[in-house]
Write a protein that holds these residues in place. Sequence first.
Motif, PDB file in Angstrom:
ATOM      1  N   ARG A   1      25.372   9.690  45.174  1.00 36.68           N
ATOM      2  CA  ARG A   1      26.525   9.857  46.049  1.00 36.68           C
ATOM      3  C   ARG A   1      26.186   9.598  47.519  1.00 36.68           C
ATOM      4  NH1 ARG A   1      27.797  14.652  44.495  1.00 36.68           N
ATOM      5  NH2 ARG A   1      26.812  15.845  46.153  1.00 36.68           N
TER       6      ARG A   1
ATOM      7  N   GLU B   1      23.558  12.880  40.649  1.00 38.01           N
ATOM      8  CA  GLU B   1      24.845  12.720  41.339  1.00 38.01           C
ATOM      9  C   GLU B   1      24.659  12.819  42.848  1.00 38.01           C
ATOM     10  OE1 GLU B   1      27.820  15.401  39.984  1.00 38.01           O
ATOM     11  OE2 GLU B   1      27.579  14.849  37.867  1.00 38.01           O
ATOM     12  N   VAL B   2      23.840  13.781  43.274  1.00 40.93           N
ATOM     13  CA  VAL B   2      23.574  13.930  44.710  1.00 40.93           C
ATOM     14  C   VAL B   2      22.916  12.664  45.252  1.00 40.93           C
ATOM     15  CG1 VAL B   2      22.278  15.218  46.454  1.00 40.93           C
ATOM     16  CG2 VAL B   2      23.408  16.439  44.567  1.00 40.93           C
TER      17      VAL B   2
ATOM     18  N   HIS C   1      21.945  19.387  32.158  1.00 41.59           N
ATOM     19  CA  HIS C   1      22.816  19.349  33.332  1.00 41.59           C
ATOM     20  C   HIS C   1      22.052  19.143  34.636  1.00 41.59           C
ATOM     21  CE1 HIS C   1      26.589  21.436  31.468  1.00 41.59           C
ATOM     22  NE2 HIS C   1      25.939  20.711  30.588  1.00 41.59           N
ATOM     23  N   ALA C   2      20.823  19.656  34.702  1.00 40.95           N
ATOM     24  CA  ALA C   2      20.118  19.712  35.985  1.00 40.95           C
ATOM     25  C   ALA C   2      19.833  18.328  36.551  1.00 40.95           C
ATOM     26  CB  ALA C   2      18.823  20.496  35.823  1.00 40.95           C
TER      27      ALA C   2
ATOM     28  N   GLN D   1      21.053  25.002  40.108  1.00 39.19           N
ATOM     29  CA  GLN D   1      22.280  25.751  39.847  1.00 39.19           C
ATOM     30  C   GLN D   1      23.029  25.191  38.645  1.00 39.19           C
ATOM     31  OE1 GLN D   1      23.716  25.360  43.940  1.00 39.19           O
ATOM     32  NE2 GLN D   1      23.529  27.569  44.202  1.00 39.19           N
ATOM     33  N   ALA D   2      22.984  23.860  38.451  1.00 40.13           N
ATOM     34  CA  ALA D   2      23.628  23.264  37.281  1.00 40.13           C
ATOM     35  C   ALA D   2      22.949  23.713  35.990  1.00 40.13           C
ATOM     36  CB  ALA D   2      23.609  21.746  37.394  1.00 40.13           C
TER      37      ALA D   2
ATOM     38  N   ALA E   1      21.116  21.694  43.766  1.00 42.03           N
ATOM     39  CA  ALA E   1      22.223  21.356  42.877  1.00 42.03           C
ATOM     40  C   ALA E   1      21.753  21.337  41.428  1.00 42.03           C
ATOM     41  CB  ALA E   1      22.802  19.991  43.267  1.00 42.03           C
ATOM     42  N   GLY E   2      20.576  20.774  41.181  1.00 42.83           N
ATOM     43  CA  GLY E   2      20.056  20.723  39.829  1.00 42.83           C
ATOM     44  C   GLY E   2      19.748  22.099  39.272  1.00 42.83           C
TER      45      GLY E   2
ATOM     46  N   GLN F   1      21.121  15.476  35.735  1.00 46.29           N
ATOM     47  CA  GLN F   1      22.350  14.730  35.984  1.00 46.29           C
ATOM     48  C   GLN F   1      22.996  15.145  37.305  1.00 46.29           C
ATOM     49  OE1 GLN F   1      23.518  12.073  34.352  1.00 46.29           O
ATOM     50  NE2 GLN F   1      21.590  12.247  33.215  1.00 46.29           N
ATOM     51  N   LYS F   2      22.983  16.450  37.585  1.00 42.87           N
ATOM     52  CA  LYS F   2      23.589  16.928  38.829  1.00 42.87           C
ATOM     53  C   LYS F   2      22.793  16.441  40.037  1.00 42.87           C
ATOM     54  CE  LYS F   2      26.909  19.291  40.719  1.00 42.87           C
ATOM     55  NZ  LYS F   2      28.327  18.915  40.490  1.00 42.87           N
TER      56      LYS F   2
END
Length: 415
Positions: free
Chosen positions: A407, A403-404, A396-397, A305-306, A302-303, A399-400
């Motif tokens: 969450r 989030e994972v 962004h990386a 790709q962000a 996720a990181g 932070q993304k």
Amino acid sequence: MTQPFVPAKRTIMTPGPVEAEPRVLRAMSTPILGQFDPLFTSIMNDVMEDLRRVFQTSNHWAFPIDGTSRSGLEAVLCSIIHPGDKVLVPVFGRFGQLLTEIAERYGAEVFTMECEWGTVFEPAEVIDEIERIQPHIAAAVHGETSTGCLQPLQEIGRCCRDMGSLFVVDAVASLGGTDVKVDEWYIDAAIAGTQKCLSVPSGMAPITYNERVEQVVNARKKVERGIATAEDELEKRKQPPIASNYFDLSQLQDYWSPRRLNHHTEATSMLYGLQEGIRIVLEEGLADRFKRHRFHEQALRAGLQAMGLSLYADHDAKLPMVTCVNIPANVDGNAIRHLMLEQFGVEIAASFGPLKGKIWRIGTMGYSCRRENVLFTLSALEAALLSHHVPIYAGHAVQKALEVYQRNTEGVQKS
């Protein structure tokens, strides 16, 4: 005055070697025992029992070869290949090529099939070749770290069993990080390594094999030791001596059996480390350990790709413990890696063969598979790319990935 050597602190995020478990390092620093000391032979027995559980097998034989993971591959193959035997190797990366080379060196007639790097075989493709060639051995890689792909095995193993072929599997990258079901997948011999998902320093290759392999090994043993019957002598030309002494499974069996016939001096400290490493695996529990690897892989992907990077081989057959990243156009991949290492102490891997200069490989294996390592790696990679003026989505990386982690942390026992 000569100063003691103190290696630099690194965050190792390659597909191997990875960071060793602290408990393993402590175990390896403890005093030496003699190799026939009852305390030490009890450790040998415990290691065999615990390896059966990690390999998910009821095989009697499960023990380490002293040497890196390649020594295990060679020990198994050289002990069961007769010159002229047909060996089929499905090649989908660098380590399928290695299996081919080892088999050729021991006189096998090797048949290969290849698919594009970054993909795996449909089991039916391999089954068709097994039925056509009828090999003595089918040798396959499970987790191919050169491409980050995971080959499905169960149907191939069932076909080998039905056809009477031996099924040998390189599980070096996968054991301890994702399922390796030796019995359920009809695997006759499996080979692993200590330096990947087991988080033990490089230097041992745990193996396991079943009675079908043992029969081949013991048949050659009879001829070598002059204890063959008249019927055995008729088959002598089909049972040439094993080319290697050190990697001769028949002699290693004697060493790891209650007979304890001396073959070599066991690598005492390495065995301490392996024992502690597999204890850690079993304490965590296989299912929870595999879940942890998938969880941190999800955060890393996720990181990345962000950040605006694209993933190589991002499909259902992706190896959960290795994430391959396409190097952006006109970017010197090695320069990025060197900056990450020199300025942050973070190591990721390049690749080779047709992928040289095209991808980075990031491992999330064993003790290296932790939240702080993933976040630090994303930070270091972002900073290195920005330093080289690569257009990415800055900030962004991490932070993304956070989030994972925020969450869904349920069920992940080890951060």
